[in-house]
Design an enzyme around this catalytic site. Structure first.
Site, PDB file in Angstrom:
ATOM      1  N   GLY A  14       0.770  -1.180  -0.006  1.00 58.03           N
ATOM      2  CA  GLY A  14      -0.060   0.020  -0.060  1.00 58.03           C
ATOM      3  C   GLY A  14       0.802   1.233   0.010  1.00 58.03           C
ATOM      4  O   GLY A  14       0.292   2.197   0.429  1.00 58.03           O
ATOM      5  N   ILE A  96      -7.628  -9.079 -11.529  1.00 56.06           N
ATOM      6  CA  ILE A  96      -8.258  -8.804 -12.529  1.00 56.06           C
ATOM      7  C   ILE A  96      -9.788  -8.594 -12.411  1.00 56.06           C
ATOM      8  O   ILE A  96     -10.396  -9.482 -11.930  1.00 56.06           O
ATOM      9  CB  ILE A  96      -7.950  -9.712 -14.120  1.00 56.06           C
ATOM     10  CG1 ILE A  96      -6.378  -9.174 -14.270  1.00 56.06           C
ATOM     11  CG2 ILE A  96      -8.635  -9.355 -15.152  1.00 56.06           C
ATOM     12  CD1 ILE A  96      -5.632  -9.921 -15.327  1.00 56.06           C
ATOM     13  N   ASN A 111      -6.021   2.970 -12.881  1.00 56.93           N
ATOM     14  CA  ASN A 111      -5.135   1.867 -12.356  1.00 56.93           C
ATOM     15  C   ASN A 111      -3.872   2.527 -12.288  1.00 56.93           C
ATOM     16  O   ASN A 111      -3.354   3.082 -13.395  1.00 56.93           O
ATOM     17  CB  ASN A 111      -5.258   0.791 -13.219  1.00 56.93           C
ATOM     18  CG  ASN A 111      -4.192  -0.475 -12.740  1.00 56.93           C
ATOM     19  OD1 ASN A 111      -4.068  -0.786 -11.516  1.00 56.93           O
ATOM     20  ND2 ASN A 111      -3.446  -0.819 -13.658  1.00 56.93           N
ATOM     21  N   HIS A 113       0.167   1.254 -13.108  1.00 54.49           N
ATOM     22  CA  HIS A 113       0.857   0.310 -13.589  1.00 54.49           C
ATOM     23  C   HIS A 113       2.425   0.596 -13.670  1.00 54.49           C
ATOM     24  O   HIS A 113       2.644   1.677 -14.106  1.00 54.49           O
ATOM     25  CB  HIS A 113       0.394  -0.255 -15.081  1.00 54.49           C
ATOM     26  CG  HIS A 113       1.180  -1.578 -15.408  1.00 54.49           C
ATOM     27  ND1 HIS A 113       0.753  -2.766 -15.216  1.00 54.49           N
ATOM     28  CD2 HIS A 113       2.114  -1.611 -16.394  1.00 54.49           C
ATOM     29  CE1 HIS A 113       1.705  -3.469 -15.624  1.00 54.49           C
ATOM     30  NE2 HIS A 113       2.554  -2.959 -16.327  1.00 54.49           N
TER      31      HIS A 113
HETATM   32  C1  GAR Z   1       2.943  -0.916  -7.605  1.00 55.59           C
HETATM   33  O1  GAR Z   1       4.294  -0.842  -8.058  1.00 55.59           O
HETATM   34  C2  GAR Z   1       2.008  -0.972  -8.476  1.00 55.59           C
HETATM   35  O2  GAR Z   1       2.333  -0.155  -9.573  1.00 55.59           O
HETATM   36  C3  GAR Z   1       1.808  -2.509  -8.791  1.00 55.59           C
HETATM   37  O3  GAR Z   1       2.176  -3.128  -7.916  1.00 55.59           O
HETATM   38  C4  GAR Z   1       2.908  -2.380  -6.815  1.00 55.59           C
HETATM   39  C5  GAR Z   1       2.094  -2.335  -5.629  1.00 55.59           C
HETATM   40  O4  GAR Z   1       2.789  -1.750  -4.598  1.00 55.59           O
HETATM   41  N1  GAR Z   1       0.560  -2.727  -9.764  1.00 55.59           N
HETATM   42  C6  GAR Z   1       0.688  -3.556 -10.722  1.00 55.59           C
HETATM   43  O5  GAR Z   1       1.602  -4.371 -10.876  1.00 55.59           O
HETATM   44  C7  GAR Z   1      -0.579  -3.706 -11.204  1.00 55.59           C
HETATM   45  N2  GAR Z   1      -0.622  -4.462 -12.617  1.00 55.59           N
HETATM   46  P1  GAR Z   1       2.010  -0.788  -3.458  1.00 55.59           P
HETATM   47  O6  GAR Z   1       1.028  -2.060  -2.497  1.00 55.59           O
HETATM   48  O7  GAR Z   1       3.325  -0.505  -2.135  1.00 55.59           O
HETATM   49  O8  GAR Z   1       1.380   0.338  -3.858  1.00 55.59           O
END
Ligand code: GAR
Length: 206
Positions: A14, A96, A111, A113
């Protein structure tokens, strides 16, 4: 103009949620208000961040609901309606969503990415896997993208992107951290405000 009611969906640590919470606290999301945090994992640390910020939060876990996508999305929809949510922000949400769900929320889901779409995106490209693929391909520039969510994974209209340099000696973890710090944590709050502002404007014009 009315502030848009935001739900942030998360799966893990998060840090992107934290960036949104910090931006809101700093007054950088004047057109929106984070009203709910939903995790699809009961032990997601993101839920603790929501609690610390005093935000309503809950876990909706697919396997606890019989394991079907329909049951998961029905429970999610019910919770979103309960909180009268206007915009869903996927912030490290690693599941998804079906076409019927994304159609219902057309241009109301965004979202983040961790690459420059259309590189290193689509099914299977999430979290560290994205950075592993970028390093394997040898790109010198990567980055992050915020986009609208439609029925095609990572296929919706692009809202904001930011490029980040890949440095010699990077491993997936160092690259992920730099992309988070230099791109994700900046463009996600910015795009959230942009979309909230657009939705508020549409309401006043309607
Ligand atoms: C982040 O890097 C986000 O961009 C990625 O997961 C991580 C979550 O980190 N999302 C994806 O890969 C979506 N396809 P966080 O929980 O610390 O925000």
């Amino acid at each position: 103009m009315r502030r848009q009611r935001i739900a942030v969906l998360v799966s893990g640590g998060g840090t992107n949620l934290q960036a949104l919470l910090d931006a809101e606290a700093a007054g950088a999301v004047p057109s929106g208000e984070i009203c709910l945090v939903v995790a699809n994992k009961a032990d997601a640390y993101a839920l603790e961040r929501a609690a610390k910020a005093g935000k309503p939060h809950t876990a909706i876990v697919r396997k606890d609901l019989g394991g079907s996508q329909e049951a998961f999305e029905a429970a999610l929809q019910e919770t979103l309606e309960e909180y009268r949510i206007d915009l869903i922000v996927l912030a490290g949400f690693l599941a998804i969503l079906s076409a019927s769900f994304t159609e219902r929320w057309d241009r109301r889901i965004i979202n983040i990415h961790p690459s420059l779409i259309p590189s290193f995106c689509g099914p299977g490209f999430y979290g560290l896997h994205v950075h592993e693929a970028a390093l394997r391909r040898g790109v010198k520039i990567s980055g992050a993208t915020v986009h609208y969510v439609n029925e095609i994974p990572d296929g919706g209209e692009i809202i904001l992107q930011k490029a980040v340099e890949v440095l010699p000696g990077d491993d997936p973890e160092t690259l992920q951290k730099r992309i988070m710090r230099e791109a994700e944590w900046q463009i996600l709050p910015k795009a959230t405000e942009m979309v909230c502002h657009l939705l508020s404007q549409d309401e006043t014009e309607a």
